[in-house]
Write a protein that holds these residues in place. Structure first.
Motif, short mmCIF file in Angstrom:
data_model
loop_
_atom_site.label_atom_id
_atom_site.label_comp_id
_atom_site.label_asym_id
_atom_site.label_seq_id
_atom_site.Cartn_x
_atom_site.Cartn_y
_atom_site.Cartn_z
N GLY A 151 0.82 -1.21 0.00
CA GLY A 151 0.00 0.00 0.00
C GLY A 151 0.86 1.25 0.00
O GLY A 151 1.99 1.25 -0.50
N TRP A 152 0.31 2.33 0.57
CA TRP A 152 0.96 3.64 0.47
C TRP A 152 0.86 4.39 1.78
O TRP A 152 -0.21 4.38 2.41
CB TRP A 152 0.27 4.47 -0.62
CG TRP A 152 1.25 5.32 -1.36
CD1 TRP A 152 1.78 6.51 -0.93
CD2 TRP A 152 1.85 5.03 -2.61
NE1 TRP A 152 2.67 6.98 -1.86
CE2 TRP A 152 2.73 6.10 -2.91
CE3 TRP A 152 1.73 3.98 -3.52
CZ2 TRP A 152 3.48 6.15 -4.08
CZ3 TRP A 152 2.47 4.03 -4.69
CH2 TRP A 152 3.34 5.10 -4.96
N ALA A 153 1.95 5.02 2.20
CA ALA A 153 1.90 5.85 3.41
C ALA A 153 2.37 7.26 3.09
O ALA A 153 3.28 7.45 2.29
CB ALA A 153 2.78 5.25 4.51
N ILE A 154 1.71 8.24 3.69
CA ILE A 154 2.11 9.64 3.57
C ILE A 154 2.19 10.24 4.98
O ILE A 154 1.33 9.95 5.82
CB ILE A 154 1.09 10.47 2.75
CG1 ILE A 154 0.88 9.85 1.36
CG2 ILE A 154 1.55 11.93 2.61
CD1 ILE A 154 -0.17 10.55 0.51
N GLU A 187 -5.97 6.59 -2.26
CA GLU A 187 -6.66 6.43 -0.98
C GLU A 187 -5.88 7.12 0.15
O GLU A 187 -6.47 7.74 1.04
CB GLU A 187 -6.88 4.95 -0.63
CG GLU A 187 -7.72 4.81 0.63
CD GLU A 187 -8.04 3.38 1.03
OE1 GLU A 187 -9.22 3.02 1.08
OE2 GLU A 187 -7.09 2.61 1.28
N ALA A 188 -4.56 7.04 0.07
CA ALA A 188 -3.74 7.70 1.11
C ALA A 188 -3.96 9.22 1.07
O ALA A 188 -4.09 9.86 2.12
CB ALA A 188 -2.27 7.36 0.92
N ILE A 189 -4.04 9.78 -0.12
CA ILE A 189 -4.25 11.25 -0.24
C ILE A 189 -5.63 11.62 0.31
O ILE A 189 -5.77 12.59 1.07
CB ILE A 189 -4.07 11.71 -1.71
CG1 ILE A 189 -2.61 11.55 -2.14
CG2 ILE A 189 -4.52 13.16 -1.88
CD1 ILE A 189 -2.36 11.81 -3.64
N ALA A 190 -6.64 10.85 -0.06
CA ALA A 190 -8.00 11.14 0.43
C ALA A 190 -8.06 11.05 1.95
O ALA A 190 -8.69 11.86 2.62
CB ALA A 190 -9.00 10.17 -0.21
N ARG A 191 -7.38 10.06 2.50
CA ARG A 191 -7.35 9.90 3.97
C ARG A 191 -6.62 11.06 4.62
O ARG A 191 -7.05 11.56 5.67
CB ARG A 191 -6.61 8.62 4.34
CG ARG A 191 -7.49 7.44 4.33
CD ARG A 191 -7.02 6.39 5.33
NE ARG A 191 -8.10 5.43 5.42
CZ ARG A 191 -7.96 4.12 5.25
NH1 ARG A 191 -6.77 3.60 5.01
NH2 ARG A 191 -8.99 3.33 5.34
N MET A 192 -5.51 11.47 4.00
CA MET A 192 -4.75 12.57 4.58
C MET A 192 -5.60 13.82 4.62
O MET A 192 -5.63 14.54 5.62
CB MET A 192 -3.46 12.80 3.78
CG MET A 192 -2.59 13.92 4.33
SD MET A 192 -2.07 13.66 6.05
CE MET A 192 -0.63 12.62 5.81
N LYS A 221 3.04 14.58 14.07
CA LYS A 221 3.29 13.93 12.78
C LYS A 221 2.04 13.16 12.44
O LYS A 221 1.63 12.28 13.20
CB LYS A 221 4.49 12.98 12.89
CG LYS A 221 5.79 13.69 13.21
CD LYS A 221 7.02 12.83 13.01
CE LYS A 221 6.96 11.47 13.60
NZ LYS A 221 8.32 10.92 13.88
N LEU A 222 1.45 13.49 11.32
CA LEU A 222 0.23 12.82 10.90
C LEU A 222 0.59 11.89 9.75
O LEU A 222 1.04 12.33 8.70
CB LEU A 222 -0.79 13.88 10.45
CG LEU A 222 -2.06 13.37 9.78
CD1 LEU A 222 -2.84 12.42 10.70
CD2 LEU A 222 -2.94 14.56 9.38
N THR A 223 0.42 10.59 9.97
CA THR A 223 0.77 9.60 8.96
C THR A 223 -0.46 8.77 8.61
O THR A 223 -1.17 8.34 9.51
CB THR A 223 1.89 8.66 9.47
OG1 THR A 223 2.92 9.46 10.05
CG2 THR A 223 2.47 7.83 8.35
N VAL A 224 -0.69 8.60 7.33
CA VAL A 224 -1.85 7.79 6.94
C VAL A 224 -1.39 6.64 6.06
O VAL A 224 -0.34 6.70 5.41
CB VAL A 224 -2.90 8.61 6.16
CG1 VAL A 224 -3.44 9.75 7.01
CG2 VAL A 224 -2.34 9.13 4.84
N TRP A 225 -2.20 5.59 6.04
CA TRP A 225 -1.98 4.45 5.14
C TRP A 225 -3.19 4.33 4.22
O TRP A 225 -4.32 4.54 4.66
CB TRP A 225 -1.81 3.15 5.92
CG TRP A 225 -1.56 1.96 5.04
CD1 TRP A 225 -0.35 1.53 4.57
CD2 TRP A 225 -2.54 1.06 4.50
NE1 TRP A 225 -0.52 0.43 3.76
CE2 TRP A 225 -1.86 0.12 3.70
CE3 TRP A 225 -3.94 0.97 4.60
CZ2 TRP A 225 -2.52 -0.91 3.02
CZ3 TRP A 225 -4.60 -0.04 3.91
CH2 TRP A 225 -3.87 -0.98 3.13
#
Ligand code: MV4
Length: 494
Positions: free
Chosen positions: A331-334, A397-402, A387-391
């Motif tokens: 997946g992806w993390a930001i 999906e990571a951008i939308a969650r962020m 620090k706000l980190t999303v998966w």
């Protein structure tokens, strides 16, 4: 495994390491300066010791005080976190002499990458691509002209002992070379006590891509994947993601194996990062960071590896619990660094008291923070609030969650860079993954930030005044609005 560890740091990273300690059933010892007496990390620890006044030189950088607390508390090891003493070879050495384990690489390994010229030489001999340029310090001008002309302009003059973007200047023609070498030498001498400078080809639009490394004390080294950290301001990273949007399996294998080779070339142990600049399909070793980094959570989230726990296990003499083939990025993390700083005023810090602080949560959201409502962000240390980190299952999906998570935050009392992060998450170039180290200027992000702030001003002001006006009302409102500021209907506010 250790019984007790001292954490020579503060705020969110101290808490991060203490959380690892709890999970490993290791006792934690905090050290805190006068202004951090009521900070969360000092309360989270099993024991906490005051170490002096707010200025770091008299507290978090004071080796004698920290070593003394380690002895008095019976801590067997010290975790330095990031910043402060984390990349100080004298401190690593001192710990060893005092019979305390430094949770990090040997002082020798720290030293071997402290000089950029020496690090480049070592990496080049190990077969890792380095940026073309002078192979030793510049001693005479004619030699510098020859090097510059052979690699071609633009070139960049850099201090060998440099860091944080200080002692670095681009030169576009021979007429400017002498002046720039001399001025960079002066800056290098006054900032780092070492006037040595070198030149290399200047890459105009690079991306910053780095690899996480883990190495145990028995010669086992793996990489734990890549991170892209191109979005930064004045050499402060602001947004990081893993994987890099340009990464392919083939490129990851090449860069990852070079990162492992780089670590092997200096007999590296513990956690570290190999930084590369990537430009036009080519990558080059830039520097090595010999610490756990601010942005480590994105790697933890996509790989499932607990880097802080691995560091402690390695330092206590355990073998790596992973092989390279165990590591997969899923997946992806930001990560967005939420700072108390003003994006409309050149990102200058805006310290102050957090009148209200409420972070985000919910699916795929991780928050690393050391603050609480009532806590004061002081000018003595960096301005990181959270620090706000999303998966996400993928980058979209990571951008939308962020975005969702950013809009859930309530911070009243200090100016934050949250509107900046909202602007980037909405930017078309960002959405397409087109990133460079000049992203903010190239895409006029600040103009977008202004629009976001303008649009939110009224709602934000109403919320802020309602929140601070009446504590009884506050309780009702914070639960009623579900903290989604953008759509919040303020009930009962004057
Ligand atoms: C460079 C470069 C372009 N070409 N070197 C900035 C920090 C320092 N550690 C190295 N840096 C750079 N070195 C060459 N030959 C561009 C930068 C650079 C940069 C690098 C990584 C992340 C952000 C950056 C922002 C501006 C410049």
């Amino acid at each position: 495994m250790f019984k007790k560890i001292l954490i020579a740091n503060r705020s969110e990273i101290a808490i991060r390491v203490m959380r690892a300690c709890r999970e490993l059933d290791v006792k934690s010892v905090a050290v805190y300066s006068e202004v951090d007496k009521n900070a969360l990390f000092a309360k989270y620890a099993d024991e906490a010791f005051p170490i002096g006044p707010a200025p770091a030189a008299q507290s978090y950088l004071d080796m004698d005080k920290i070593i003394d607390v380690a002895h008095r508390s019976g801590a067997e090891a010290i975790h330095p976190g990031y910043g402060f003493l984390s990349e100080n070879e004298l401190f690593a050495d001192r710990c060893e002499k005092e019979g305390i384990i430094f949770i990090g690489p040997s002082s020798h390994a720290i030293k071997s990458v402290g000089s950029k010229i020496a690090a480049k030489k070592t990496m080049k001999s190990a077969g890792i691509p380095v940026i073309p340029g002078s192979e030793s310090g510049i001693s005479d001008f004619d030699e510098a002209v020859k090097v510059a002309e052979s690699i071609g302009y633009p070139v960049i003059v850099k201090a060998s002992a440099g860091g944080g973007g200080i002692g670095m200047k681009v030169v576009r023609k021979t007429e400017e070379l002498r002046e720039t070498i001399e001025s960079t030498q002066r800056v290098a001498k006054s900032s780092f006590g070492d006037a040595t400078v070198f030149i290399e080809k200047y890459l105009e639009m690079p991306r910053h891509i780095e690899f996480q490394i883990l190495a145990d004390n028995y010669g086992n080294i793996i990489h734990v994947g890549d991170r892209e950290c191109s979005i930064q301001r004045r050499h402060q990273k602001l947004i990081e993601e893993s994987p890099s949007p340009i990464m392919t399996t083939e490129l990851r294998e090449r860069m990852g194996s070079d990162a492992v080779k780089a670590a092997a070339a200096i007999n590296y142990t513990n956690a570290g990062t190999i930084e590369f600049l990537y430009s036009k399909g080519e990558y080059f070793f830039l520097e090595m960071n010999t610490r756990l980094q601010v942005e480590h959570p994105i790697t933890e989230i996509v790989t499932g590896v607990d880097l802080a726990k691995e560091q402690i296990r390695i330092a206590s003499g355990e073998k790596l619990s992973y092989k390279q083939s165990d590591i997969q990025q899923r997946g992806w993390a930001i990560e967005c660094r939420l700072n108390a700083e003003d994006p409309l005023n050149n990102f200058t810090p805006s310290p102050g008291k957090l009148r209200r602080y409420r972070s985000s949560g919910g699916p795929g959201v991780r928050v690393d923070s050391g603050v609480h409502t009532g806590f004061t962000i002081t000018p003595f240390y960096d301005s990181l609030i959270s620090k706000l980190t999303v998966w996400g299952k993928d980058r979209d999906e990571a951008i939308a969650r962020m975005k969702r998570a950013l809009y859930e935050y309530i911070i009243v009392g200090v100016t934050t860079n949250i509107p900046f992060h909202k602007a980037v998450m909405n930017n078309e170039y960002f959405k397409r993954g087109e990133l460079t180290t000049h992203f903010i200027d190239d895409h006029n992000i600040i103009k977008e930030v202004e629009k976001i702030i303008e649009a939110e001003k009224e709602k934000g002001a109403t919320l802020a005044s309602a929140l601070v006006a009446d504590d009884k009302k506050v309780a009702a409102i914070t639960s009623a609005v579900g903290t989604y500021i953008q759509n919040a209907k303020i009930v009962g506010a004057k």
